[in-house]
Enzyme design. Structure first.
Site, PDB file in Angstrom:
ATOM      1  N   SER A  56       0.815  -1.208   0.000  1.00 56.76           N
ATOM      2  CA  SER A  56       0.000   0.000   0.000  1.00 56.76           C
ATOM      3  C   SER A  56       0.854   1.264   0.000  1.00 56.76           C
ATOM      4  O   SER A  56       0.447   2.302  -0.527  1.00 56.76           O
ATOM      5  CB  SER A  56      -0.947   0.005   1.210  1.00 56.76           C
ATOM      6  OG  SER A  56      -0.223   0.033   2.424  1.00 56.76           O
ATOM      7  N   SER A  57       2.044   1.189   0.572  1.00 53.71           N
ATOM      8  CA  SER A  57       2.928   2.356   0.595  1.00 53.71           C
ATOM      9  C   SER A  57       3.311   2.802  -0.812  1.00 53.71           C
ATOM     10  O   SER A  57       3.500   3.997  -1.067  1.00 53.71           O
ATOM     11  CB  SER A  57       4.194   2.045   1.402  1.00 53.71           C
ATOM     12  OG  SER A  57       3.888   1.815   2.760  1.00 53.71           O
ATOM     13  N   PHE A  58       3.411   1.842  -1.754  1.00 55.75           N
ATOM     14  CA  PHE A  58       3.712   2.197  -3.134  1.00 55.75           C
ATOM     15  C   PHE A  58       2.454   2.705  -3.844  1.00 55.75           C
ATOM     16  O   PHE A  58       2.534   3.604  -4.687  1.00 55.75           O
ATOM     17  CB  PHE A  58       4.293   1.004  -3.880  1.00 55.75           C
ATOM     18  CG  PHE A  58       5.678   0.656  -3.433  1.00 55.75           C
ATOM     19  CD1 PHE A  58       6.749   1.446  -3.769  1.00 55.75           C
ATOM     20  CD2 PHE A  58       5.907  -0.468  -2.652  1.00 55.75           C
ATOM     21  CE1 PHE A  58       8.026   1.151  -3.341  1.00 55.75           C
ATOM     22  CE2 PHE A  58       7.179  -0.781  -2.217  1.00 55.75           C
ATOM     23  CZ  PHE A  58       8.249   0.031  -2.568  1.00 55.75           C
ATOM     24  N   GLU A  80       5.581  -6.371 -12.932  1.00 57.58           N
ATOM     25  CA  GLU A  80       5.304  -5.414 -14.013  1.00 57.58           C
ATOM     26  C   GLU A  80       5.163  -4.035 -13.375  1.00 57.58           C
ATOM     27  O   GLU A  80       4.144  -3.721 -12.770  1.00 57.58           O
ATOM     28  CB  GLU A  80       4.026  -5.801 -14.756  1.00 57.58           C
ATOM     29  CG  GLU A  80       4.044  -7.239 -15.268  1.00 57.58           C
ATOM     30  CD  GLU A  80       3.117  -8.138 -14.476  1.00 57.58           C
ATOM     31  OE1 GLU A  80       2.246  -7.616 -13.763  1.00 57.58           O
ATOM     32  OE2 GLU A  80       3.273  -9.363 -14.568  1.00 57.58           O
TER      33      GLU A  80
END
Length: 204
Positions: free
Chosen positions: A118-120, A145
């Protein structure tokens, strides 16, 4: 049934599930964090003709890579500037393929799903597009990907990039992924390009 932390430890310790390397600190309540490897692929094709073997370049990084949105046009001077200012090994615009450090081996009664952290998501970076499903009986590293949607994002080798969520099937698969004749990515120990051309070229 999704495996809990207790289940993951039990399966790994009994050698029913292989995660190599395995870090106990990466086990979450019902997931396992995986880390970014140092190998990447970028495609060189103007158009993706999926009946043809796609042209690609494979490369390694020493420390970090900057992933830029597709609209973020890069010339040689901009790439040189970014590399110097942010001390990155490579600067890429558009999508690229990466890989996990972790090699996994699933039994025929365990499947998995890869999810980005979630941080990304909160900096609008996606590390999988549509290929997050991992069939029972798969073995190999996970190809990622990677696409940045808003601004350039710097990724670092060995950082936690995503997580695997393991599920137990009601009955074992009669034929696991790596035992299927049509499977294309079983046993991969590095980042792999699309091999859909093998499938399309077998069509009449």
């Amino acid at each position: 049934m999704i495996l809990s932390d207790k289940d993951i430890f039990e399966y790994v310790e009994s050698n029913k599930l292989l995660i190599e390397p395995f870090n106990r600190d990466f086990v979450g309540p019902c997931s396992y964090d995986v880390t970014l490897g140092d190998e990447f692929i970028v495609y060189n094709d103007e158009v993706y003709d999926l009946k043809e073997k796609l042209k690609h370049e494979k490369f390694k990084i020493e420390n970090s890579i900057m992933v830029c949105p597709l609209y973020h046009k890069l010339d040689d001077d901009t790439i040189k500037y970014y590399k110097k200012k942010y001390k990155v090994d490579a600067v890429i615009s558009g999508g690229l393929l990466g890989t996990t450090n972790e090699y996994v081996k699933l039994p025929n009664d365990i499947c998995a799903q890869y999810q980005g952290r979630s941080s990304f998501g909160r900096v609008f970076l996606q590390s999988h597009q549509t290929a997050g499903w991992i069939d029972a009986g798969f073995m190999g590293k996970i190809t990622l990907e990677i696409v940045a949607y808003d601004k350039p994002v710097i990724l670092y080798k060995n950082q936690r990039i995503g997580q695997l969520i393991f599920s137990k099937t009601n009955t074992p698969a009669s034929v696991g992924y790596c035992d299927r004749r049509s499977s294309k990515y079983g046993g991969q120990d590095s980042v792999m390009p699309s091999l859909i051309c093998k499938e399309l070229n077998s069509l009449k």
